[in-house]
Design a protein around this motif. Structure first.
Motif, PDB file in Angstrom:
ATOM      1  N   ASN A  85       0.866  -1.191   0.000  1.00  0.00           N
ATOM      2  CA  ASN A  85       0.000   0.000   0.000  1.00  0.00           C
ATOM      3  C   ASN A  85       0.901   1.239   0.000  1.00  0.00           C
ATOM      4  N   CYS A  86       1.316   1.665  -1.204  1.00  0.00           N
ATOM      5  CA  CYS A  86       2.253   2.775  -1.332  1.00  0.00           C
ATOM      6  C   CYS A  86       1.499   4.108  -1.380  1.00  0.00           C
ATOM      7  N   LYS A  87       1.955   5.059  -0.592  1.00  0.00           N
ATOM      8  CA  LYS A  87       1.300   6.365  -0.554  1.00  0.00           C
ATOM      9  C   LYS A  87       1.401   7.094  -1.884  1.00  0.00           C
ATOM     10  N   GLU A  88       2.516   6.873  -2.600  1.00  0.00           N
ATOM     11  CA  GLU A  88       2.728   7.584  -3.867  1.00  0.00           C
ATOM     12  C   GLU A  88       2.151   6.839  -5.067  1.00  0.00           C
ATOM     13  N   HIS A  89       2.283   5.506  -5.102  1.00  0.00           N
ATOM     14  CA  HIS A  89       1.920   4.741  -6.301  1.00  0.00           C
ATOM     15  C   HIS A  89       0.693   3.863  -6.117  1.00  0.00           C
ATOM     16  N   GLY A  90       0.106   3.900  -4.944  1.00  0.00           N
ATOM     17  CA  GLY A  90      -1.091   3.104  -4.723  1.00  0.00           C
ATOM     18  C   GLY A  90      -0.753   1.657  -4.403  1.00  0.00           C
ATOM     19  N   VAL A  91      -1.725   0.781  -4.633  1.00  0.00           N
ATOM     20  CA  VAL A  91      -1.562  -0.638  -4.303  1.00  0.00           C
ATOM     21  C   VAL A  91      -0.799  -1.347  -5.420  1.00  0.00           C
ATOM     22  N   LYS A  92       0.330  -1.979  -5.061  1.00  0.00           N
ATOM     23  CA  LYS A  92       1.181  -2.663  -6.039  1.00  0.00           C
ATOM     24  C   LYS A  92       1.505  -4.074  -5.551  1.00  0.00           C
ATOM     25  N   THR A  93       1.350  -5.051  -6.447  1.00  0.00           N
ATOM     26  CA  THR A  93       1.682  -6.438  -6.091  1.00  0.00           C
ATOM     27  C   THR A  93       3.195  -6.619  -6.060  1.00  0.00           C
ATOM     28  N   VAL A  94       3.679  -7.184  -4.971  1.00  0.00           N
ATOM     29  CA  VAL A  94       5.115  -7.429  -4.796  1.00  0.00           C
ATOM     30  C   VAL A  94       5.559  -8.570  -5.715  1.00  0.00           C
ATOM     31  N   GLY A  95       6.778  -8.465  -6.239  1.00  0.00           N
ATOM     32  CA  GLY A  95       7.293  -9.521  -7.095  1.00  0.00           C
ATOM     33  C   GLY A  95       7.698 -10.749  -6.296  1.00  0.00           C
ATOM     34  N   ALA A  96       7.639 -11.903  -6.933  1.00  0.00           N
ATOM     35  CA  ALA A  96       8.076 -13.144  -6.286  1.00  0.00           C
ATOM     36  C   ALA A  96       9.598 -13.237  -6.382  1.00  0.00           C
ATOM     37  N   PRO A  97      10.304 -13.463  -5.289  1.00  0.00           N
ATOM     38  CA  PRO A  97      11.765 -13.539  -5.352  1.00  0.00           C
ATOM     39  C   PRO A  97      12.285 -14.742  -6.126  1.00  0.00           C
ATOM     40  N   TRP A  98      11.418 -15.695  -6.395  1.00  0.00           N
ATOM     41  CA  TRP A  98      11.831 -16.923  -7.099  1.00  0.00           C
ATOM     42  C   TRP A  98      11.486 -16.909  -8.595  1.00  0.00           C
ATOM     43  N   ASP A 100      10.655 -14.245 -12.365  1.00  0.00           N
ATOM     44  CA  ASP A 100      10.526 -12.954 -13.029  1.00  0.00           C
ATOM     45  C   ASP A 100       9.066 -12.522 -13.028  1.00  0.00           C
ATOM     46  N   ARG A 101       8.866 -11.231 -13.085  1.00  0.00           N
ATOM     47  CA  ARG A 101       7.504 -10.709 -13.167  1.00  0.00           C
ATOM     48  C   ARG A 101       6.834 -11.219 -14.440  1.00  0.00           C
ATOM     49  N   HIS A 102       5.583 -11.605 -14.352  1.00  0.00           N
ATOM     50  CA  HIS A 102       4.764 -12.103 -15.470  1.00  0.00           C
ATOM     51  C   HIS A 102       5.194 -13.492 -15.963  1.00  0.00           C
ATOM     52  N   SER A 103       6.118 -14.135 -15.257  1.00  0.00           N
ATOM     53  CA  SER A 103       6.515 -15.492 -15.642  1.00  0.00           C
ATOM     54  C   SER A 103       5.780 -16.502 -14.771  1.00  0.00           C
ATOM     55  N   LEU A 107      12.824 -18.968 -11.526  1.00  0.00           N
ATOM     56  CA  LEU A 107      14.094 -18.592 -12.165  1.00  0.00           C
ATOM     57  C   LEU A 107      14.982 -19.816 -12.385  1.00  0.00           C
ATOM     58  N   MET A 108      14.977 -20.735 -11.411  1.00  0.00           N
ATOM     59  CA  MET A 108      15.791 -21.944 -11.561  1.00  0.00           C
ATOM     60  C   MET A 108      15.315 -22.788 -12.731  1.00  0.00           C
ATOM     61  N   PHE A 109      14.009 -22.893 -12.895  1.00  0.00           N
ATOM     62  CA  PHE A 109      13.474 -23.669 -14.015  1.00  0.00           C
ATOM     63  C   PHE A 109      13.829 -22.996 -15.339  1.00  0.00           C
ATOM     64  N   GLU A 110      13.670 -21.670 -15.407  1.00  0.00           N
ATOM     65  CA  GLU A 110      14.009 -20.958 -16.636  1.00  0.00           C
ATOM     66  C   GLU A 110      15.498 -21.106 -16.960  1.00  0.00           C
ATOM     67  N   HIS A 135       5.019 -21.638 -27.205  1.00  0.00           N
ATOM     68  CA  HIS A 135       4.941 -20.246 -26.758  1.00  0.00           C
ATOM     69  C   HIS A 135       5.605 -20.057 -25.395  1.00  0.00           C
ATOM     70  N   CYS A 136       5.504 -21.056 -24.507  1.00  0.00           N
ATOM     71  CA  CYS A 136       6.173 -20.961 -23.202  1.00  0.00           C
ATOM     72  C   CYS A 136       7.686 -20.891 -23.375  1.00  0.00           C
ATOM     73  N   VAL A 137       8.216 -21.755 -24.241  1.00  0.00           N
ATOM     74  CA  VAL A 137       9.660 -21.759 -24.483  1.00  0.00           C
ATOM     75  C   VAL A 137      10.085 -20.447 -25.133  1.00  0.00           C
ATOM     76  N   ASP A 138       9.268 -19.954 -26.055  1.00  0.00           N
ATOM     77  CA  ASP A 138       9.572 -18.690 -26.725  1.00  0.00           C
ATOM     78  C   ASP A 138       9.636 -17.546 -25.715  1.00  0.00           C
ATOM     79  N   ASP A 139       8.710 -17.529 -24.754  1.00  0.00           N
ATOM     80  CA  ASP A 139       8.706 -16.484 -23.718  1.00  0.00           C
ATOM     81  C   ASP A 139       9.966 -16.567 -22.856  1.00  0.00           C
ATOM     82  N   ILE A 140      10.388 -17.781 -22.512  1.00  0.00           N
ATOM     83  CA  ILE A 140      11.598 -17.962 -21.703  1.00  0.00           C
ATOM     84  C   ILE A 140      12.818 -17.453 -22.468  1.00  0.00           C
TER      85      ILE A 140
END
Length: 408
Positions: A85-98, A100-103, A107-110, A135-140
């Motif tokens: 809940n950021c005062k400047e940017h509003g509500v933002k989903t935190v990234g997963a440390p394991w 990439d965003r939108h993957s 990371l280990m599998f990729e 398409h999954c392989v292409d995205d990776i």
């Protein structure tokens, strides 16, 4: 309740930060799957926009990521990511440390997929082996190339090569820029226009462009215009590989014209001889040389054209620019005396671009590296049986020919 030993075991294997804990590990023998459920235990969350520590607003819906297999079991991670809940940017989903965003892969599998692809240029084979869609392989691959391109420094590149490569049927091309000293593709753009080539050169940092000494290109005016605009201090070098191709095409044009003329009188001498005129003498077998010598005794116009083409090979081994200029004039006079229009046409084109041809003797650079990379690209294209989109084509060229650091 999962045993402490199992959850702690997977906690260590995943290398999770202290704010994430393994809540449960479920094994399904029927689905041949291990499902690891994670829970966020942190008190705060980090805004993905500004990096500030914020309070937690809530948690996003469950998401799944495929991880490296456990034994022969497919392994899936399930978690709900906190939302800051950021005062400047509003509500933002935190990234997963394991991941990439939108993957939807860890990371280990990729990283594992990238290693497989580097050892097997057939994307479909890797897709089948891992049970992934194309398409999954292409995205990776796209994410790997993006990582590698972002990690490239702005080291000096003294000698560039710019070349075209066919993309689809119907005279559709891409333009490729290579680092001739590093033996790598720097980038790829659609079409072979001046605008496209300017875009390609602009992909280099300004300080890199200032240090370029030469650019090896075909005698295609849009390439020359772009080079003069973006790297005006660099010498244009027209290399031997393209000139040899033009001369070979001219010899073949003479052969076709003469063959048609001879055919009208029933003379079949030149039928089936196309490749004999394209070979260099040192590459001929004993039988091929004997057959070729027999053709040369027939005093054909094609033989004269071949002799002129072969004579020009001596140009490239001369040691000084002055000697090269003198030789070129001597050769040009011989071409004019032959009155063979296809050869004269190539000679006239070379006269218009003589400065770039003579620049070879200043830098001794050629597009040999580009030709080698083109051969590799052709294998990639053949393995994929063509590409539907330019982006997929570019991704694979950079993945296999860019010498990128794509490690996770």
């Amino acid at each position: 309740m999962q045993s402490l030993t199992t959850t702690a075991h997977y906690q260590q294997l995943l290398g999770l930060p202290s704010t994430w804990m393994v809540e449960n590990v479920d094994l399904s023998m029927t689905a041949m799957q291990v499902v690891i459920r994670l829970v966020y235990t942190g008190k705060n969350a980090i805004c993905t926009e500004c990096g500030e520590t914020c309070s937690i607003y809530d948690q996003a819906p469950e998401q799944k990521w495929r991880h490296l297999d456990t034994m022969q079991f497919e392994t899936i991670i399930i978690a709900r990511l906190p939302r800051a809940n950021c005062k400047e940017h509003g509500v933002k989903t935190v990234g997963a440390p394991w991941a990439d965003r939108h993957s939807r892969f860890t990371l280990m599998f990729e990283g594992f997929v990238v290693q497989l692809l580097q050892h097997c240029s057939n994307t479909q084979a890797v897709s089948t082996l891992l049970g992934l869609s194309w398409h999954c392989v292409d995205d990776i691959m796209r994410r790997a190339v993006k990582r590698g391109m972002a990690r490239r420094g702005d080291d000096s590149i003294e000698h560039l090569g710019i070349d075209e490569k066919s993309f689809r049927a119907g005279h559709q091309y891409v333009t490729i820029m290579n680092d001739l000293d590093g033996g790598r593709v720097l980038d790829v753009v659609e079409t072979r226009t001046t605008k496209a080539t300017v875009k390609l050169l602009t992909s280099l940092a300004a300080k890199q462009r200032k240090k370029v000494l030469s650019v090896s290109v075909d005698m295609w005016n849009p390439f020359a215009h772009a080079v003069r605009k973006k790297v005006p201090q660099a010498d244009l070098v027209h290399d031997r590989y393209h000139i040899s191709k033009y001369l070979n095409d001219a010899v073949d044009a003479v052969r076709r014209q003469e063959s048609r003329a001879l055919n009208t009188t029933g003379d079949k001498t030149l039928i089936g001889s196309k490749y004999a005129w394209l070979r260099n003498p040192e590459n001929m077998s004993d039988k091929q040389r004997a057959d070729f010598d027999q053709l040369m005794t027939c005093e054909l116009q094609t033989g004269i054209a071949w002799s002129l083409k072969n004579m020009f090979r001596a140009f490239w081994v001369l040691t000084t620019r002055d000697a090269a200029e003198y030789f070129f004039q001597y050769w040009s006079d011989a071409v004019d005396r032959s009155k063979l229009k296809p050869i004269i046409k190539v000679k006239d084109m070379m006269v218009r671009h003589l400065e770039g041809i003579l620049n070879f003797f200043r830098h001794r650079t050629t597009n040999a590296v580009s030709e080698g990379l083109n051969s590799k690209i052709q294998l990639i294209k053949a393995s994929a049986r063509g590409f539907h989109s330019f982006e997929s084509y570019r991704t694979r060229i950079l993945f296999y020919c860019g010498k990128l650091d794509m490690a996770i």
